[in-house]
Scaffold this motif. Structure first.
Motif, PDB file in Angstrom:
ATOM      1  N   ILE A 100       0.862  -1.184   0.000  1.00  0.00           N
ATOM      2  CA  ILE A 100       0.000   0.000   0.000  1.00  0.00           C
ATOM      3  C   ILE A 100       0.898   1.234   0.000  1.00  0.00           C
ATOM      4  N   SER A 101       0.534   2.232  -0.793  1.00  0.00           N
ATOM      5  CA  SER A 101       1.321   3.467  -0.828  1.00  0.00           C
ATOM      6  C   SER A 101       0.400   4.675  -0.903  1.00  0.00           C
ATOM      7  N   LEU A 102       0.759   5.712  -0.162  1.00  0.00           N
ATOM      8  CA  LEU A 102       0.019   6.973  -0.217  1.00  0.00           C
ATOM      9  C   LEU A 102       0.570   7.902  -1.292  1.00  0.00           C
ATOM     10  N   ARG A 103       1.623   7.456  -1.984  1.00  0.00           N
ATOM     11  CA  ARG A 103       2.116   8.185  -3.159  1.00  0.00           C
ATOM     12  C   ARG A 103       1.994   7.247  -4.352  1.00  0.00           C
ATOM     13  N   TYR A 104       1.349   7.713  -5.411  1.00  0.00           N
ATOM     14  CA  TYR A 104       1.179   6.854  -6.579  1.00  0.00           C
ATOM     15  C   TYR A 104       0.725   7.675  -7.780  1.00  0.00           C
ATOM     16  N   ASP A 105       1.103   7.183  -8.965  1.00  0.00           N
ATOM     17  CA  ASP A 105       0.528   7.639 -10.225  1.00  0.00           C
ATOM     18  C   ASP A 105      -0.583   6.660 -10.577  1.00  0.00           C
ATOM     19  N   THR A 106      -1.598   7.145 -11.260  1.00  0.00           N
ATOM     20  CA  THR A 106      -2.730   6.274 -11.571  1.00  0.00           C
ATOM     21  C   THR A 106      -2.556   5.522 -12.880  1.00  0.00           C
ATOM     22  N   THR A 107      -1.602   5.903 -13.710  1.00  0.00           N
ATOM     23  CA  THR A 107      -1.394   5.226 -14.988  1.00  0.00           C
ATOM     24  C   THR A 107      -0.037   4.547 -15.011  1.00  0.00           C
ATOM     25  N   ALA A 108       0.002   3.404 -15.697  1.00  0.00           N
ATOM     26  CA  ALA A 108       1.243   2.644 -15.784  1.00  0.00           C
ATOM     27  C   ALA A 108       2.235   3.364 -16.690  1.00  0.00           C
ATOM     28  N   PRO A 109       3.519   3.300 -16.367  1.00  0.00           N
ATOM     29  CA  PRO A 109       4.524   3.934 -17.230  1.00  0.00           C
ATOM     30  C   PRO A 109       4.642   3.181 -18.551  1.00  0.00           C
ATOM     31  N   SER A 110       5.009   3.863 -19.581  1.00  0.00           N
ATOM     32  CA  SER A 110       5.173   3.227 -20.889  1.00  0.00           C
ATOM     33  C   SER A 110       6.653   3.005 -21.176  1.00  0.00           C
ATOM     34  N   GLY A 111       6.932   1.992 -21.986  1.00  0.00           N
ATOM     35  CA  GLY A 111       8.307   1.723 -22.387  1.00  0.00           C
ATOM     36  C   GLY A 111       9.186   1.183 -21.289  1.00  0.00           C
ATOM     37  N   ALA A 112       8.594   0.551 -20.275  1.00  0.00           N
ATOM     38  CA  ALA A 112       9.375   0.042 -19.147  1.00  0.00           C
ATOM     39  C   ALA A 112       9.603  -1.456 -19.294  1.00  0.00           C
ATOM     40  N   VAL A 113      10.729  -1.935 -18.789  1.00  0.00           N
ATOM     41  CA  VAL A 113      10.949  -3.367 -18.706  1.00  0.00           C
ATOM     42  C   VAL A 113      10.188  -3.877 -17.491  1.00  0.00           C
ATOM     43  N   ALA A 114       9.395  -4.932 -17.678  1.00  0.00           N
ATOM     44  CA  ALA A 114       8.517  -5.439 -16.620  1.00  0.00           C
ATOM     45  C   ALA A 114       9.236  -6.513 -15.809  1.00  0.00           C
ATOM     46  N   ILE A 115       9.313  -6.295 -14.502  1.00  0.00           N
ATOM     47  CA  ILE A 115       9.961  -7.242 -13.590  1.00  0.00           C
ATOM     48  C   ILE A 115       8.970  -7.615 -12.499  1.00  0.00           C
ATOM     49  N   GLU A 116       8.797  -8.911 -12.265  1.00  0.00           N
ATOM     50  CA  GLU A 116       7.920  -9.392 -11.204  1.00  0.00           C
ATOM     51  C   GLU A 116       8.749 -10.185 -10.202  1.00  0.00           C
ATOM     52  N   ILE A 117       8.471  -9.982  -8.918  1.00  0.00           N
ATOM     53  CA  ILE A 117       9.198 -10.685  -7.863  1.00  0.00           C
ATOM     54  C   ILE A 117       8.180 -11.300  -6.915  1.00  0.00           C
ATOM     55  N   SER A 118       8.043 -12.606  -6.975  1.00  0.00           N
ATOM     56  CA  SER A 118       7.140 -13.340  -6.093  1.00  0.00           C
ATOM     57  C   SER A 118       7.985 -14.088  -5.068  1.00  0.00           C
ATOM     58  N   PRO A 119       7.371 -14.762  -4.109  1.00  0.00           N
ATOM     59  CA  PRO A 119       8.173 -15.545  -3.156  1.00  0.00           C
ATOM     60  C   PRO A 119       8.924 -16.708  -3.793  1.00  0.00           C
ATOM     61  N   THR A 120       8.557 -17.125  -5.017  1.00  0.00           N
ATOM     62  CA  THR A 120       9.184 -18.300  -5.619  1.00  0.00           C
ATOM     63  C   THR A 120      10.070 -18.011  -6.821  1.00  0.00           C
ATOM     64  N   GLU A 121       9.883 -16.867  -7.493  1.00  0.00           N
ATOM     65  CA  GLU A 121      10.698 -16.599  -8.675  1.00  0.00           C
ATOM     66  C   GLU A 121      10.700 -15.131  -9.041  1.00  0.00           C
ATOM     67  N   LEU A 122      11.703 -14.783  -9.847  1.00  0.00           N
ATOM     68  CA  LEU A 122      11.794 -13.449 -10.435  1.00  0.00           C
ATOM     69  C   LEU A 122      11.581 -13.604 -11.934  1.00  0.00           C
ATOM     70  N   ARG A 123      10.702 -12.791 -12.502  1.00  0.00           N
ATOM     71  CA  ARG A 123      10.417 -12.842 -13.926  1.00  0.00           C
ATOM     72  C   ARG A 123      10.799 -11.523 -14.594  1.00  0.00           C
ATOM     73  N   VAL A 124      11.199 -11.618 -15.855  1.00  0.00           N
ATOM     74  CA  VAL A 124      11.416 -10.440 -16.688  1.00  0.00           C
ATOM     75  C   VAL A 124      10.563 -10.604 -17.934  1.00  0.00           C
ATOM     76  N   GLU A 125       9.702  -9.646 -18.177  1.00  0.00           N
ATOM     77  CA  GLU A 125       8.769  -9.696 -19.307  1.00  0.00           C
ATOM     78  C   GLU A 125       7.994 -11.018 -19.320  1.00  0.00           C
ATOM     79  N   GLY A 126       7.585 -11.455 -18.122  1.00  0.00           N
ATOM     80  CA  GLY A 126       6.765 -12.654 -17.991  1.00  0.00           C
ATOM     81  C   GLY A 126       7.525 -13.957 -18.004  1.00  0.00           C
ATOM     82  N   GLN A 127       8.838 -13.932 -18.252  1.00  0.00           N
ATOM     83  CA  GLN A 127       9.628 -15.151 -18.345  1.00  0.00           C
ATOM     84  C   GLN A 127      10.418 -15.383 -17.055  1.00  0.00           C
TER      85      GLN A 127
END
Length: 334
Positions: free
Chosen positions: A45-72
């Protein structure tokens, strides 16, 4: 018996077409989109945020089991922690290789599970810095709602934990120690609004001169803002002047007052809930210093502290409406 005439090629084709069920041209099969590694309710939760997703960004996801880049999948994690074998100092080689193999980017969009340890997030930021990516947009929940927003940090920096505790920022974001004294009393009162643990009162003697370091620190269920003076000589102990007993004549200082040096630091500590409540006492406290002018801050935490504690503290210290901060993230020891 009447003899049947053979059908012409055209007639035969027409007859076969009429007898064959019509069907549309086959449509290309769309590849299945992988489900997000981190669900919306698992985001900080954050009290600072933009409402729209940035464009042209590399997507990175970090879950408890793996790190993904662009879904891979790129890197396996153990309860959100990076295995020692997957580290090279403060960098993650497999993440670095994934970044190099794609188009050059200057922005990363990070979707981090709130329970992932801060050390993992700090190592990812360090790897991004090495790849010349100095802008990060963390997916967050907009306040206490369920809408996704983006905590965007421009020109962030990263360093290893060091004995050199001081961090300097560009003049636009470097605050001076003398700026604290006029706001100290109001900050102390705002700190005590709710969820407070410790809020320093304004002392009688406050050192003068020097620069101001702002440190955001999280550990367990506590968050803290430390304000420290640096870049100036240590002040000599002076006596605090109490109320005059006779007009124009100050009372004799006590032995304790004679030995107390002027204050060179202030600390405000809350339970974690202070970062997500609205209004937030963290936001009210920091508004005095950083509500109208940009600030730089050192961000640090124990390695096992949950990332959501750190990101929520940043969002509360610099909420919507305040100038964007410049942050230096510190990598804790293993």
């Amino acid at each position: 018996m009447k003899r049947l005439r053979p059908l012409s090629v055209v007639a035969l084709s027409a007859a076969l077409a009429a007898a064959t069920p019509a069907c549309d041209d086959p449509q290309p099969i769309e590849p299945e989109q992988a489900a997000p590694a981190v669900g919306t309710l698992e985001l900080p939760i954050s009290l600072r945020y933009d409402t729209t997703a940035p464009s042209g960004a590399v997507a990175i996801e970090i879950s408890p089991t793996e790190l993904r880049v662009e879904g891979q999948p790129v890197l396996p994690l153990e309860g959100g922690r990076v295995p020692d074998s997957e580290r090279a100092g403060t960098s993650l080689p497999k993440l670095a290789e994934a970044l190099r193999s794609g188009p050059a980017r200057r922005l990363a969009q990070l979707r981090v599970h709130g329970n992932v340890p801060y050390l993992t997030t700090a190592l990812v930021l360090s790897t991004l810095k090495d790849a010349n990516i100095h802008q990060a947009a963390f997916a967050v929940r907009q306040g206490t709602g369920t809408e996704v927003g983006y905590l965007t940090l421009d020109r962030f920096d990263v360093r290893e934990e060091t004995d050199e505790q001081w961090a300097s920022f560009p003049p636009t974001h470097q605050r001076h120690w003398d700026e604290l004294a006029p706001h100290w009393e109001a900050m102390s009162a705002a700190c005590r609004e709710n969820h407070s643990v410790d809020c320093d009162f304004k002392p009688a003697n406050i050192a003068e001169g020097g620069e101001l370091q702002i440190t955001l620190f999280a550990r367990g269920n506590a968050v803290k803002v430390e304000l420290e003076r640096f870049g100036a000589e240590e002040p000599e102990p002076t006596a605090a002047a109490g109320p005059a007993l006779i007009e124009g004549i100050a009372p004799e200082p006590t032995a304790e007052e004679e030995e107390s040096p002027p204050a060179t630091s202030a600390t405000f500590t809350w339970r974690f809930q202070a970062t997500t409540s609205e209004p937030s006492p963290v936001a009210l406290t920091m508004r005095e210093l950083c509500g109208a002018q940009p600030c730089g801050a050192l961000v640090t935490a124990e390695g096992q502290t949950m990332t959501m504690r750190v990101l929520s503290l940043i969002g509360a210290a610099f909420p919507n409406g305040s100038p964007a901060p410049q942050l230096l993230f510190e990598i804790p020891p293993r």
